[in-house]
Scaffold this active site. Sequence first.
Site: not given
Ligand code: ZN
Length: 427
Positions: A293, A370, A374
Amino acid sequence: MLRGFSLYLLPFTYQLMNATTILSIILGIIVLSQLFDWTLSWLNLRAHGKNVPPELEGQIDADKYARSYDYHHVNFRFGMLQSLLSFVVMLPLLAFGWLGWLDELLRNVTEQPVLLALMFFGVLFVVSDLTSLPFSWYHTFVIEEKFGFNKTTPKIFWLDKLKGYLLTIVVGGGVLSFLLWLVITLGPSFWWWFWLFIGGFILLVNLFYTSWILPLFNKLTPLEDGHLRSAIEDYAKGVDFPLTNIMVLDGSKRSAKANAFFSGIGKQKKVVLYDTLIEQQSEQELVAVLAHEVGHYKKKHILQGLILSLIQTGLMLFILSRLLFSPALSEALGAELSSIHLNLLAFGLLYSPISTVLGILMNIVSRKNEFEADRYAADTYASSPLQTALLQLHTENLSNATPHPLYVFVNYSHPPLVQRLRALQKR
Ligand SMILES: [Zn+2]
């Protein structure tokens, strides 16, 4: 009489098509997009095999996988039934001009354009909500219950409904009234004033979502001092991301499904961890999820998302301003008198393919983000706890481990599990 509004109709020259053509286009859009949705869902269901895919062998429990298979089949049948019913209602509603008839009926009550529009959308909202009510009840208390997710009680269910209604009336009604007032007062140049307003509104909701809206539905409590809190704070300090607001949300009040998210910008930013997530995952895994996040923040994804949605809104409002004053739109929906609300609704239907395409583009960006988040978590914290966290989250939520690529392309804001794990292992 629609005083202000009809003034803008007269000099309007964007009368490109007649009502019949517009109606045919609207019906075509509805039929094609429904067929498209159904095909994608069907492909996606078929892509979910009965046995654990080789790549996840040994990582996902076979029983859990079988449950996920059942869960997707049940949800598919349920979704098909629901969309089939709404499709069967929508078609005659539009084809036979019943919306025009509703408009005429309401004109007996008031001719004041703002009130009329509020009543018109109010009736549509209540009718569509009442028809979807049995479905949402069944989904919560039968399907989610059967698979062990449901924690909602009928009391919470009804209270949620009530609060949702109040929020829709106050916020939705307020925003709609303001839009109508602008349209009537300013004519086609309403669009950029409303854009300014809605931009501020989106920003405000983003800033204060966890302070104003979330507490209406859930309880947020600061994460208590202890091992977990200091582990999170230590990590945050290490990456120069001062974090004081770490909140726990009582997600278990409604569902066993787990989640975590960031909200707000600047000083208002808060990280919210579901109590269900804290229960399911180890301390290392939780910090890894949080690092992901933080990655979204550091890579400016939040800001990027905000800007993209502002651009999209502006584009939509601009096109709306070019079409909203065309009387053929109301006529297409079966009305004899042109009105803002019918034109607005017809526009919404005509615009839906564009918004689908924009949604796909947003999903492409989001999936790329995303992967980046990561990678950030793996670089600044560790890769393996993030992998187990993702796997765990995925398995517990009975998500589809092998979704169909086309379904992913259109609908997924996050890359499928296997791709994320592969990217994390590649490093
Ligand atoms: Zn995410």
